[in-house]
Design an enzyme around this catalytic site. Sequence first.
Site, PDB file in Angstrom:
ATOM      1  N   ASN A   1      10.489   1.661  -0.433  1.00 28.96           N
ATOM      2  CA  ASN A   1      10.458   1.606  -1.895  1.00 28.96           C
ATOM      3  C   ASN A   1      11.550   0.710  -2.475  1.00 28.96           C
ATOM      4  O   ASN A   1      11.801   0.715  -3.670  1.00 28.96           O
ATOM      5  CB  ASN A   1      10.566   3.022  -2.467  1.00 28.96           C
ATOM      6  CG  ASN A   1       9.293   3.824  -2.228  1.00 28.96           C
ATOM      7  OD1 ASN A   1       8.219   3.250  -2.066  1.00 28.96           O
ATOM      8  ND2 ASN A   1       9.417   5.138  -2.185  1.00 28.96           N
TER       9      ASN A   1
ATOM     10  N   ALA B   1       0.634   5.844  -0.361  1.00 31.49           N
ATOM     11  CA  ALA B   1      -0.225   6.945   0.064  1.00 31.49           C
ATOM     12  C   ALA B   1      -1.467   7.058  -0.824  1.00 31.49           C
ATOM     13  O   ALA B   1      -2.559   7.351  -0.343  1.00 31.49           O
ATOM     14  CB  ALA B   1       0.564   8.243   0.048  1.00 31.49           C
TER      15      ALA B   1
ATOM     16  N   ASP C   1      12.565   9.646  -3.958  1.00 31.78           N
ATOM     17  CA  ASP C   1      11.882   9.042  -2.808  1.00 31.78           C
ATOM     18  C   ASP C   1      12.541   7.720  -2.409  1.00 31.78           C
ATOM     19  O   ASP C   1      11.857   6.747  -2.109  1.00 31.78           O
ATOM     20  CB  ASP C   1      10.390   8.852  -3.129  1.00 31.78           C
ATOM     21  CG  ASP C   1       9.528   8.781  -1.862  1.00 31.78           C
ATOM     22  OD1 ASP C   1      10.015   9.186  -0.780  1.00 31.78           O
ATOM     23  OD2 ASP C   1       8.378   8.317  -1.960  1.00 31.78           O
TER      24      ASP C   1
ATOM     25  N   LYS D   1      13.936   5.162  -0.116  1.00 34.03           N
ATOM     26  CA  LYS D   1      13.748   4.799   1.291  1.00 34.03           C
ATOM     27  C   LYS D   1      13.440   3.301   1.326  1.00 34.03           C
ATOM     28  O   LYS D   1      13.076   2.719   0.294  1.00 34.03           O
ATOM     29  CB  LYS D   1      12.605   5.606   1.921  1.00 34.03           C
ATOM     30  CG  LYS D   1      11.281   5.503   1.192  1.00 34.03           C
ATOM     31  CD  LYS D   1      10.186   6.281   1.915  1.00 34.03           C
ATOM     32  CE  LYS D   1       8.903   6.265   1.107  1.00 34.03           C
ATOM     33  NZ  LYS D   1       7.807   6.987   1.777  1.00 34.03           N
TER      34      LYS D   1
ATOM     35  N   ASP E   1       8.629   2.312  -7.091  1.00 42.51           N
ATOM     36  CA  ASP E   1       7.939   3.584  -6.838  1.00 42.51           C
ATOM     37  C   ASP E   1       8.605   4.818  -7.458  1.00 42.51           C
ATOM     38  O   ASP E   1       9.266   5.596  -6.772  1.00 42.51           O
ATOM     39  CB  ASP E   1       7.750   3.803  -5.334  1.00 42.51           C
ATOM     40  CG  ASP E   1       6.740   4.902  -5.056  1.00 42.51           C
ATOM     41  OD1 ASP E   1       6.251   5.525  -6.019  1.00 42.51           O
ATOM     42  OD2 ASP E   1       6.440   5.139  -3.878  1.00 42.51           O
TER      43      ASP E   1
ATOM     44  N   LYS F   1       0.848  -1.185   0.000  1.00 43.58           N
ATOM     45  CA  LYS F   1       0.000   0.000   0.000  1.00 43.58           C
ATOM     46  C   LYS F   1       0.882   1.233   0.000  1.00 43.58           C
ATOM     47  O   LYS F   1       1.928   1.241   0.637  1.00 43.58           O
ATOM     48  CB  LYS F   1      -0.805  -0.017   1.306  1.00 43.58           C
ATOM     49  CG  LYS F   1      -2.228   0.393   1.127  1.00 43.58           C
ATOM     50  CD  LYS F   1      -2.907   0.509   2.473  1.00 43.58           C
ATOM     51  CE  LYS F   1      -4.341   0.097   2.345  1.00 43.58           C
ATOM     52  NZ  LYS F   1      -4.791  -0.749   3.421  1.00 43.58           N
TER      53      LYS F   1
ATOM     54  N   THR G   1      10.259  12.221   1.376  1.00 40.41           N
ATOM     55  CA  THR G   1       9.785  11.760   2.687  1.00 40.41           C
ATOM     56  C   THR G   1      10.671  12.418   3.743  1.00 40.41           C
ATOM     57  O   THR G   1      11.900  12.376   3.608  1.00 40.41           O
ATOM     58  CB  THR G   1       9.899  10.216   2.756  1.00 40.41           C
ATOM     59  OG1 THR G   1       9.120   9.660   1.690  1.00 40.41           O
ATOM     60  CG2 THR G   1       9.400   9.680   4.081  1.00 40.41           C
TER      61      THR G   1
HETATM   62  P1  ADP Z   1       3.089   4.622  -3.710  1.00 37.39           P
HETATM   63  O1  ADP Z   1       3.545   5.452  -4.866  1.00 37.39           O
HETATM   64  O2  ADP Z   1       1.647   4.825  -3.424  1.00 37.39           O
HETATM   65  O3  ADP Z   1       3.985   4.729  -2.505  1.00 37.39           O
HETATM   66  P2  ADP Z   1       4.435   2.119  -4.387  1.00 37.39           P
HETATM   67  O4  ADP Z   1       4.767   2.004  -5.823  1.00 37.39           O
HETATM   68  O5  ADP Z   1       5.532   2.480  -3.450  1.00 37.39           O
HETATM   69  O6  ADP Z   1       3.175   3.095  -4.211  1.00 37.39           O
HETATM   70  O7  ADP Z   1       3.781   0.755  -3.888  1.00 37.39           O
HETATM   71  C1  ADP Z   1       3.293   0.649  -2.569  1.00 37.39           C
HETATM   72  C2  ADP Z   1       3.822  -0.617  -1.909  1.00 37.39           C
HETATM   73  O8  ADP Z   1       3.378  -1.747  -2.666  1.00 37.39           O
HETATM   74  C3  ADP Z   1       5.347  -0.731  -1.879  1.00 37.39           C
HETATM   75  O9  ADP Z   1       5.894  -0.084  -0.764  1.00 37.39           O
HETATM   76  C4  ADP Z   1       5.522  -2.250  -1.831  1.00 37.39           C
HETATM   77  O10 ADP Z   1       5.335  -2.748  -0.527  1.00 37.39           O
HETATM   78  C5  ADP Z   1       4.374  -2.754  -2.694  1.00 37.39           C
HETATM   79  N1  ADP Z   1       4.815  -2.969  -4.099  1.00 37.39           N
HETATM   80  C6  ADP Z   1       5.007  -2.033  -5.050  1.00 37.39           C
HETATM   81  N2  ADP Z   1       5.407  -2.563  -6.218  1.00 37.39           N
HETATM   82  C7  ADP Z   1       5.484  -3.896  -6.012  1.00 37.39           C
HETATM   83  C8  ADP Z   1       5.850  -5.025  -6.851  1.00 37.39           C
HETATM   84  N3  ADP Z   1       6.217  -4.850  -8.117  1.00 37.39           N
HETATM   85  N4  ADP Z   1       5.814  -6.269  -6.290  1.00 37.39           N
HETATM   86  C9  ADP Z   1       5.444  -6.430  -5.002  1.00 37.39           C
HETATM   87  N5  ADP Z   1       5.091  -5.425  -4.171  1.00 37.39           N
HETATM   88  C10 ADP Z   1       5.102  -4.173  -4.656  1.00 37.39           C
HETATM   89 MG    MG Z   2       5.998   4.078  -2.151  1.00 37.43          MG
END
Ligand code: ADP
Ligand code: MG
Length: 285
Positions: A143, A26, A138, A140, A159, A24, A179
């Site tokens: 990500n 934001a 970003d 961290k 991300d 998940k 962040t």
């Molecule tokens: P946001 O831009 O809303 O922060 P992210 O791209 O960071 O979204 O995705 C949110 C979370 O989803 C990540 O922190 C990670 O835990 C999970 N996630 C994102 N991409 C993948 C992926 N390709 N495979 C597995 N989990 C993922």
């Molecule tokens: Mg993220």
Amino acid sequence: ACINEFLSEMDELDLYEIREEVGKGAFSVVKKCVSRKTKQEFAVKIITTSKLTKRDFEKLEREARVCQKLRHKNIVRLHETFDQGGYHYMLFDLITGGELFEDIVTREYYSEREASRCIQQILEAVSFCHKNDVVHRDLKPENLLLDSKRPNAAIKLADFGLAIECQGNKPDHFGFAGTPGYLSPEVIKKEKYNKPVDMWAVGVILYILLVGYPPFWEEDAKAMYEIIREGKYSYPSPEWDTVSRDAKQLIDSMLRVDPNKRITAVEALRHPWICNREKVANAVH
Ligand code: ADP
Ligand code: MG
């Protein structure tokens, strides 16, 4: 009603079957999904589009454009994007080892050897972004994803929601983004900035990897920005006593307040603590 609507809409995707949530952010939820045709698994990032502005759509376009041009073993691969029934879908490789963040929390901290191997992969990803004139903004542990649950699993940078396309190394006004704990002094000071902001964040990550807590921390964001601006961090005893001088020297070169004096990703990859790990990284800590 809202949740049911959400689920049924997503079940209706023609080509993919949506499964359980894997993460998940934001503004997004990420779920496992399976191609109905090939049975191949993916991770799909789902964003509700009903409340998005034109500017938000432009940002989603930018995120997709940036991801698609970055093909690298340490960067999560984007396959396709599409809009359907009030949602925007981004289809990525499914990364199954979870976030580096969770791994640090479980293990408390890394040995120098593990941290060195981990930072090397992060630097490979960052230097590839920078070579392609992309600043992630970003970086961290949330990500950074682990390819599997096995020890020594590969790290994948994810991300690109805040990533920007820059022109060479010339600093510019790209806006306040990131962040709090990972923001560089130049971003906090609202100065022009460029690629060095990512290297500052890598310095923060390296510090956290070695001891399990961040270099800059205050309850109050204003107070935290103050210590970041001044680059005020330390290596408290006893946990830092067993950390090698090379590791601290590398952190210091990443956490330089002056972005012009900060180490670059390519330089950091040549640092002995990274490239001569067996000899340099302390085996004790
Ligand atoms: P946001 O831009 O809303 O922060 P992210 O791209 O960071 O979204 O995705 C949110 C979370 O989803 C990540 O922190 C990670 O835990 C999970 N996630 C994102 N991409 C993948 C992926 N390709 N495979 C597995 N989990 C993922
Ligand atoms: Mg993220």
